[in-house]
Design a protein around this motif. Sequence first.
Motif, PDB file in Angstrom:
ATOM      1  N   ALA A 256       0.534  -1.054   0.224  1.00  0.00           N
ATOM      2  CA  ALA A 256      -0.100  -0.114  -0.084  1.00  0.00           C
ATOM      3  C   ALA A 256       0.936   1.502  -0.126  1.00  0.00           C
ATOM      4  CB  ALA A 256      -0.669   0.205   1.087  1.00  0.00           C
ATOM      5  N   LEU A 257       0.689   1.965  -1.248  1.00  0.00           N
ATOM      6  CA  LEU A 257       1.669   3.095  -1.053  1.00  0.00           C
ATOM      7  C   LEU A 257       1.209   4.646  -1.346  1.00  0.00           C
ATOM      8  CD1 LEU A 257       4.621   4.101  -1.915  1.00  0.00           C
ATOM      9  CD2 LEU A 257       4.178   3.752  -4.387  1.00  0.00           C
ATOM     10  N   ALA A 258       1.346   5.440  -0.387  1.00  0.00           N
ATOM     11  CA  ALA A 258       1.166   6.782  -0.774  1.00  0.00           C
ATOM     12  C   ALA A 258       1.545   7.458  -1.509  1.00  0.00           C
ATOM     13  CB  ALA A 258       1.234   7.190   1.077  1.00  0.00           C
ATOM     14  N   ARG A 259       0.209   7.507  -2.607  1.00  0.00           N
ATOM     15  CA  ARG A 259       0.543   8.708  -3.476  1.00  0.00           C
ATOM     16  C   ARG A 259      -0.463   9.803  -3.854  1.00  0.00           C
ATOM     17  NH1 ARG A 259       1.691   5.116  -8.124  1.00  0.00           N
ATOM     18  NH2 ARG A 259       3.893   4.944  -7.655  1.00  0.00           N
ATOM     19  N   ASP A 260      -0.132  11.508  -3.824  1.00  0.00           N
ATOM     20  CA  ASP A 260      -0.496  12.013  -4.095  1.00  0.00           C
ATOM     21  C   ASP A 260       0.133  13.316  -3.591  1.00  0.00           C
ATOM     22  OD1 ASP A 260      -0.540  13.225  -1.186  1.00  0.00           O
ATOM     23  OD2 ASP A 260      -2.535  12.127  -0.898  1.00  0.00           O
ATOM     24  N   ALA A 261      -0.353  14.969  -3.961  1.00  0.00           N
ATOM     25  CA  ALA A 261       0.395  15.571  -3.831  1.00  0.00           C
ATOM     26  C   ALA A 261       0.937  16.024  -2.598  1.00  0.00           C
ATOM     27  CB  ALA A 261      -0.343  16.970  -3.948  1.00  0.00           C
ATOM     28  N   ALA A 262       0.841  15.006  -1.567  1.00  0.00           N
ATOM     29  CA  ALA A 262       1.470  15.825  -0.191  1.00  0.00           C
ATOM     30  C   ALA A 262       3.007  14.564  -0.223  1.00  0.00           C
ATOM     31  CB  ALA A 262       0.472  15.327   1.224  1.00  0.00           C
ATOM     32  N   PHE A 263       2.730  13.477  -0.864  1.00  0.00           N
ATOM     33  CA  PHE A 263       3.544  11.968  -0.768  1.00  0.00           C
ATOM     34  C   PHE A 263       4.067  11.111  -2.321  1.00  0.00           C
ATOM     35  CE2 PHE A 263       0.227  12.086   2.722  1.00  0.00           C
ATOM     36  CZ  PHE A 263       1.776  12.504   3.984  1.00  0.00           C
ATOM     37  N   SER A 264       4.635  12.237  -2.656  1.00  0.00           N
ATOM     38  CA  SER A 264       5.156  11.776  -4.037  1.00  0.00           C
ATOM     39  C   SER A 264       6.604  11.141  -4.196  1.00  0.00           C
ATOM     40  CB  SER A 264       4.350  12.847  -5.316  1.00  0.00           C
ATOM     41  OG  SER A 264       5.564  14.324  -3.949  1.00  0.00           O
ATOM     42  N   GLU A 280       2.938  -6.379  -5.940  1.00  0.00           N
ATOM     43  CA  GLU A 280       2.375  -5.906  -6.355  1.00  0.00           C
ATOM     44  C   GLU A 280       2.223  -4.173  -5.510  1.00  0.00           C
ATOM     45  OE1 GLU A 280      -2.872  -5.957  -6.448  1.00  0.00           O
ATOM     46  OE2 GLU A 280      -1.691  -7.502  -5.820  1.00  0.00           O
ATOM     47  N   ILE A 281       1.999  -3.082  -6.438  1.00  0.00           N
ATOM     48  CA  ILE A 281       1.559  -1.894  -6.153  1.00  0.00           C
ATOM     49  C   ILE A 281       0.204  -1.630  -5.574  1.00  0.00           C
ATOM     50  CG2 ILE A 281       2.543   0.146  -5.992  1.00  0.00           C
ATOM     51  CD1 ILE A 281       5.429  -0.757  -6.899  1.00  0.00           C
ATOM     52  N   VAL A 282      -0.556  -0.824  -4.945  1.00  0.00           N
ATOM     53  CA  VAL A 282      -1.780  -0.508  -4.887  1.00  0.00           C
ATOM     54  C   VAL A 282      -2.074   1.125  -3.380  1.00  0.00           C
ATOM     55  CG1 VAL A 282      -4.015  -0.262  -3.624  1.00  0.00           C
ATOM     56  CG2 VAL A 282      -2.216  -2.682  -3.741  1.00  0.00           C
ATOM     57  N   PRO A 283      -1.666   2.141  -4.681  1.00  0.00           N
ATOM     58  CA  PRO A 283      -2.020   3.388  -4.750  1.00  0.00           C
ATOM     59  C   PRO A 283      -2.731   3.610  -3.545  1.00  0.00           C
ATOM     60  CG  PRO A 283      -2.326   3.161  -6.858  1.00  0.00           C
ATOM     61  CD  PRO A 283      -2.207   2.050  -5.974  1.00  0.00           C
ATOM     62  N   PHE A 284      -2.826   4.837  -2.524  1.00  0.00           N
ATOM     63  CA  PHE A 284      -3.693   5.125  -1.748  1.00  0.00           C
ATOM     64  C   PHE A 284      -3.674   6.741  -1.746  1.00  0.00           C
ATOM     65  CE2 PHE A 284      -1.006   4.175   1.486  1.00  0.00           C
ATOM     66  CZ  PHE A 284      -1.268   4.588   2.601  1.00  0.00           C
ATOM     67  N   SER A 285      -5.183   7.748  -1.093  1.00  0.00           N
ATOM     68  CA  SER A 285      -4.403   9.140  -1.307  1.00  0.00           C
ATOM     69  C   SER A 285      -4.969   9.539   0.670  1.00  0.00           C
ATOM     70  CB  SER A 285      -5.332  10.005  -2.313  1.00  0.00           C
ATOM     71  OG  SER A 285      -5.017  11.846  -2.010  1.00  0.00           O
ATOM     72  N   PRO A 286      -4.040   9.751   0.712  1.00  0.00           N
ATOM     73  CA  PRO A 286      -3.961  10.379   2.100  1.00  0.00           C
ATOM     74  C   PRO A 286      -4.849  11.940   2.446  1.00  0.00           C
ATOM     75  CG  PRO A 286      -1.697   9.592   2.846  1.00  0.00           C
ATOM     76  CD  PRO A 286      -2.418   9.588   0.971  1.00  0.00           C
ATOM     77  N   LEU A 287      -4.656  12.920   1.207  1.00  0.00           N
ATOM     78  CA  LEU A 287      -5.375  13.677   1.021  1.00  0.00           C
ATOM     79  C   LEU A 287      -6.854  13.659   1.021  1.00  0.00           C
ATOM     80  CD1 LEU A 287      -2.933  16.058  -1.242  1.00  0.00           C
ATOM     81  CD2 LEU A 287      -3.464  16.398   1.486  1.00  0.00           C
ATOM     82  N   PRO A 292      -4.370   2.685   4.097  1.00  0.00           N
ATOM     83  CA  PRO A 292      -4.541   2.177   3.167  1.00  0.00           C
ATOM     84  C   PRO A 292      -5.211   0.772   3.244  1.00  0.00           C
ATOM     85  CG  PRO A 292      -3.773   1.720   5.723  1.00  0.00           C
ATOM     86  CD  PRO A 292      -3.980   2.872   4.980  1.00  0.00           C
ATOM     87  N   ASP A 293      -5.178  -0.382   1.476  1.00  0.00           N
ATOM     88  CA  ASP A 293      -5.693  -1.243   1.749  1.00  0.00           C
ATOM     89  C   ASP A 293      -5.980  -2.568   2.969  1.00  0.00           C
ATOM     90  OD1 ASP A 293      -6.823  -3.359   0.798  1.00  0.00           O
ATOM     91  OD2 ASP A 293      -5.635  -3.496  -1.364  1.00  0.00           O
ATOM     92  N   PRO A 294      -6.904  -3.032   3.365  1.00  0.00           N
ATOM     93  CA  PRO A 294      -5.929  -3.578   5.111  1.00  0.00           C
ATOM     94  C   PRO A 294      -5.627  -4.492   4.190  1.00  0.00           C
ATOM     95  CG  PRO A 294      -8.304  -3.013   4.943  1.00  0.00           C
ATOM     96  CD  PRO A 294      -8.650  -2.067   3.230  1.00  0.00           C
ATOM     97  N   ALA A 296      -3.544  -6.120   1.945  1.00  0.00           N
ATOM     98  CA  ALA A 296      -1.690  -4.924   1.566  1.00  0.00           C
ATOM     99  C   ALA A 296      -0.647  -5.624   2.870  1.00  0.00           C
ATOM    100  CB  ALA A 296      -1.683  -3.905   1.127  1.00  0.00           C
ATOM    101  N   ASP A 297      -0.093  -6.158   2.421  1.00  0.00           N
ATOM    102  CA  ASP A 297       1.341  -7.015   3.965  1.00  0.00           C
ATOM    103  C   ASP A 297       2.274  -6.118   4.150  1.00  0.00           C
ATOM    104  OD1 ASP A 297       0.747  -9.582   2.576  1.00  0.00           O
ATOM    105  OD2 ASP A 297       1.434  -8.944   0.410  1.00  0.00           O
ATOM    106  N   VAL A 298       2.075  -4.523   3.405  1.00  0.00           N
ATOM    107  CA  VAL A 298       2.107  -3.282   3.952  1.00  0.00           C
ATOM    108  C   VAL A 298       2.280  -2.423   4.010  1.00  0.00           C
ATOM    109  CG1 VAL A 298       4.395  -3.220   2.040  1.00  0.00           C
ATOM    110  CG2 VAL A 298       5.309  -2.801   4.593  1.00  0.00           C
ATOM    111  N   CYS A 299       2.621  -0.823   4.359  1.00  0.00           N
ATOM    112  CA  CYS A 299       2.299   0.659   4.327  1.00  0.00           C
ATOM    113  C   CYS A 299       3.630   0.897   3.758  1.00  0.00           C
ATOM    114  CB  CYS A 299       1.554   0.945   4.557  1.00  0.00           C
ATOM    115  SG  CYS A 299       1.045   2.666   4.402  1.00  0.00           S
ATOM    116  N   TRP A 300       3.638   1.739   2.309  1.00  0.00           N
ATOM    117  CA  TRP A 300       4.861   2.597   2.753  1.00  0.00           C
ATOM    118  C   TRP A 300       4.544   4.028   2.427  1.00  0.00           C
ATOM    119  CZ3 TRP A 300       9.624   0.674   2.388  1.00  0.00           C
ATOM    120  CH2 TRP A 300      11.193   1.245   2.226  1.00  0.00           C
TER     121      TRP A 300
END
Length: 444
Positions: A256-264, A280-287, A292-294, A296-300
Amino acid sequence: MTARPPLPPGLMISAPASGTGKTTLMLGLLAALARRGMVVQPFKSGPDYIDPGFHRAASGRESFNLDGWAMSQDRIAGLVEAARGADLVLAEGSMGLFDGVASPGATGTGASAEIAAMMGWPVVLILDASGQAQSAAATALGFARFRPEVALAGVVLNRVASPRHEALLRAGMDEAGIAVLGVLPRRPDLEMPERHLGLVQAGEHATLDALIAEAGRFIAAHVELDRLCAAARPTPDPAAGGGTPRPVPPPGQRIALARDAAFSFTYPHLVQGWRAAGAEIVPFSPLADEGPDPAADVCWLPGGYPELHAGPLAAAGNFHAGLRAFAETKPVHGECGGYMAMGAALIDKQGTRHAMAGLLGLVTSYETRRMHLGYRLAHLHESIPSHPLNARLRGHEFHYSTILDQPDAPLAKVVDAGGNAVPETGSRRGNATGTFFHLIAEDA
């Protein structure tokens, strides 16, 4: 068995110093050559998140960082494999051509000249010619002779004021035996806007396509493109030596990879390596208030600009709750901005305190700015995803925040490129870990 395409010849685009026009020249060349139908593979020398995004927008190809201080030679050679099938390599340098740290790291000091010498790429040196005439040739001649293993293809003269100015500059270069590959008149409208950590990111530039197109037209009109391309030299083929670069270990199978204007701020070579290893990379947006995808094995949580979005991040209740629930059973790791967002609070430059996710006790402040910049070597006291206890990691730190409180256990012993201890040790609490440095590679 089908033979792999060869590696194309290459050039290094560099300068005597920052602020000379490297990025404008690089983007203009990428755009101008693309318009000719050429496939150009870009690279960036040194630790930089911003320029590779612009390279990708101008070339249509992912740009990878090549870093002599942080990366082994086989890792660098493995990344250059991305150029197979292209017509030309263009690598953009960082700072001045010979600028690096005092103590060598994995391969060298991090200077762009080392990458140019390693790959056999001649240097196109862009010179800011404002305020000088024939004296610019002395600068170019010094760069041509400083290290014999670094070849100078020629110069591009920037910020040239008039035809008379150009004539004087060319007279000096002729006397020094330096090829002039282009002459650029002043174009302040093509210079990139800046913010406190450098250039505005490619995705935030409202008129990026138009800017790149205009840079391409400008460079095509003022640089001898055929002559510049002819100066490129062959790239050594690592396959000929039989070496296999060490793979980049992914932090988990499903990330689970944070990806948006705050985390790029994620290095392209790390994400590519994770995918190449089957992750497998599953992006999500904190903004967007996503957790994170429950599954997922890890959140980055990568770095970025959380301080510019502190209010929305503080109000993102679903993100906070999802992150805390995830960390109860699975690892969460943050780098720089991501680390701050995992902390207890972030204080913005106006002095307003914003509550963060609270996985760690870290409190950081931008009210009084202090720059933290440089390479980092970390010896882990605690494991992090994909890297065990006692692993040694190479990375880079760049931020303006100040630590007000860091109550959790130190994550690592961290030193700078000179071996001096730095106080930003990172921290761990349960399954949550974070660092102020951005990981580049494992220490060889």
